[in-house]
Design a protein around this motif. Sequence first.
Motif, mmCIF file in Angstrom:
data_model
loop_
_atom_site.group_PDB
_atom_site.id
_atom_site.type_symbol
_atom_site.label_atom_id
_atom_site.label_comp_id
_atom_site.label_asym_id
_atom_site.label_seq_id
_atom_site.Cartn_x
_atom_site.Cartn_y
_atom_site.Cartn_z
ATOM 1 N N PHE A 157 2.224 0.899 3.816
ATOM 2 C CA PHE A 157 2.168 -0.406 4.468
ATOM 3 C C PHE A 157 2.558 -1.459 3.451
ATOM 4 O O PHE A 157 2.146 -1.399 2.294
ATOM 5 N N GLN A 158 3.372 -2.404 3.871
ATOM 6 C CA GLN A 158 3.677 -3.543 3.020
ATOM 7 C C GLN A 158 3.900 -4.774 3.891
ATOM 8 O O GLN A 158 4.391 -4.675 5.017
ATOM 9 N N ILE A 159 3.519 -5.929 3.342
ATOM 10 C CA ILE A 159 3.658 -7.180 4.071
ATOM 11 C C ILE A 159 3.888 -8.312 3.084
ATOM 12 O O ILE A 159 3.353 -8.301 1.968
ATOM 13 N N ASP A 200 0.867 -1.172 0.000
ATOM 14 C CA ASP A 200 0.000 0.000 0.000
ATOM 15 C C ASP A 200 0.906 1.225 0.000
ATOM 16 O O ASP A 200 1.506 1.574 1.012
ATOM 17 N N SER A 259 6.330 -3.706 6.984
ATOM 18 C CA SER A 259 6.506 -2.428 7.669
ATOM 19 C C SER A 259 5.213 -1.642 7.577
ATOM 20 O O SER A 259 4.451 -1.771 6.611
ATOM 21 N N TYR A 260 4.967 -0.822 8.602
ATOM 22 C CA TYR A 260 3.766 0.000 8.671
ATOM 23 C C TYR A 260 4.160 1.360 9.214
ATOM 24 O O TYR A 260 4.705 1.466 10.312
ATOM 25 N N HIS A 261 3.914 2.426 8.414
ATOM 26 C CA HIS A 261 4.307 3.782 8.783
ATOM 27 C C HIS A 261 5.775 3.834 9.186
ATOM 28 O O HIS A 261 6.152 4.492 10.154
ATOM 29 N N PHE A 281 1.315 1.637 14.740
ATOM 30 C CA PHE A 281 0.378 0.545 14.524
ATOM 31 C C PHE A 281 -1.034 0.891 15.002
ATOM 32 O O PHE A 281 -2.020 0.537 14.373
ATOM 33 N N GLU A 316 -0.427 4.285 2.493
ATOM 34 C CA GLU A 316 -0.552 4.218 3.954
ATOM 35 C C GLU A 316 0.645 4.772 4.719
ATOM 36 O O GLU A 316 0.414 5.577 5.636
#
Length: 677
Positions: free
Chosen positions: A164-166, A159, A202-204, A272, A162
Amino acid sequence: MTMAGLQGFPRRHPIWMVALLALLALLAVAVLFDWNWFRAPLERYISAKTERVFRISDLHVSLGLTPTIRMREVFFGNSDWSDEEAMARIETLEFSVSLRDLPEKILVPRVALTRPDLVFERLKDDRKNWKLGDPSDTSPSKLRISTLSVDRGRLRYIDHGEPFQIEIQGSTFDPASQPRVKDADAPPSNVRYSTEYAFKGSYHGAGFSGTALTGEVLSFQESGVPFPVKGTLAAGTTKLEVEGTVADAANISAIDTRLRIEGQTLANLYPFLLLPLPASPPYQLQGHLVLKGNRYAMDDLRGKIGSTDVTGAGAYVEKAPRPLLTARLHSKLLNMADLGPMIGIQTQASAGKPQLSQAETRSRPAAAAKDKAIDPNHILPAGSFDGSRLQKIDAEVTLDATRLMVPKALPLESLRASLRLHDALLELNPLEFGFASGAIVSQIRLDAREPTIRSDVQVNLQRVRVDALMPKQKRIAQAAGFLGGTLQLKGSGNSIADAAAKADGRIVLTIANGRISNLLDAASSLQGGKVLQLLIGGDREIDVNCGGVAFDVKQGRGASSLLVVDTEQTQILGGGGFDLARETFDITVAPKPKQPGLLSLRTPVRVFGTFKQPEFALEKGPLVARAGGAIALAAAAPLAALLPLLETGPGLETNCASVQRQVAPAAKQAKTPRKRR
């Protein structure tokens, strides 16, 4: 056979027999039919319809009211704006479709994937690579995938908005479950853990990784069917453990799990949870997490933040325009050092202090150490509050602490706080400390709707016992009575130091029903002869007629408009001011005994310096003048040398009625009994 015989055939054989023969013929065709005859037309149709390359090497269909389709070596191209060539590469794709639910929705009861490699992407402008129709069409998709099983697969989600990636890799490790995982028609079995998912992302800007064990089948979308899960997640120093059940992995509809979380500081949870949590010391919390509808509830919450114990319950409700956090927290022993001057999120320049970067304040110890290294002499916290964080959530939180552990033996006894955050307006009402058998009751309002936070602080000092504030020594600390006070300050700034440096308002203190040690009174008025007399003959208590202190504050600078303490035997007057920006003060107090006495020097005392390092000194002018006169007279007559040191009693009776009028709000607080809970 004759023509007459042919004409009589239908009459001799019923119509149902003809239908049966036709059905048997269709079934024979269906069983023997090679569906790969449709493979090339299907590839061309999907490629033309989606404007992407679509290829398969084998196609098979099992007919029925819920037909099952199996494809091998599936390739489906990506959007032209993506750097990835394929959106999907799948060794075997098998899924069923419910004909009963057409055309309202396309319900897929189960998808079984073998060796899938999937990429899902979303751009900042909300374009999605899995949306195959008109990008401007915002209507919800009709596709519903109820359950999902995976063997040796990889999924990536990116994303860019955001951000965001996973990346998730899943595989079924239980040999007995592997055949069922690949079969879209197999009945699901989730009685034990059989599949493992490993993930990282990772997120933000905050990285994370972990693993999760589940059963054979995940409920994926709008099924409401729970599946078992046992997993761990690590994000920097934050670790999360969970065990229980979850329903619908793609858009979680239900949770019932035990959860345990620990880390170095609560501030690290912001990327998160998007909660503006403080830079706390290391913590460990656990509880029972339940999701029903849009409400996440944490029951049986317990744990520690630093050395502070915490119990209670909380909830997080997803709603527009902002989510709502509620919590009821209790502590038997709260260490005030664990709350601290919450420095660690982001710090900006204040009162000449250099700016601290985000990297330097990523944790509480790092922020405190860096802040101390830059300016070791300041007391007011320079750590800034990020107002944008207060705009992202609403909150209602209460905290009760039965007993406090405080630094430097301050007489703080308990804590009761109620926080409400709504539409970027934060109110602490009340913020109440038990203090010296009385209370400090505060109301704090922060307005974070603009980039610079506006603050409005009101503090009432209620019925504080004077004797609880002084060293408990038999001779000197026998004071009694009650202190009252009011503080009203308004300022603007994103840290306590910034707001204080620009604050306007008034500070008032007074004493009621006061009695004080005669020895302490004599010492404060520098009556040396009387001190010697009391030390030999014994001390007694005397009345404090009145006392009041008032400071008017403008742009962080306070100037005294009243400073007086009047006892039976001494009038103490003073004046001065302070500077909250520089954290300095300078106040002079002049004792004036009301009765004549020996060695009553009437020497003013100056108290000055910084808030962290105060100093005091006797005003040398009056003292030197009188001492010089004594030396000159000593040469002529020894007894005459005592004349400059003889106090003739210039101290006047204070107009206590006038004092009381000026400190009326503080006097009211001095007489207000503390409300017991």
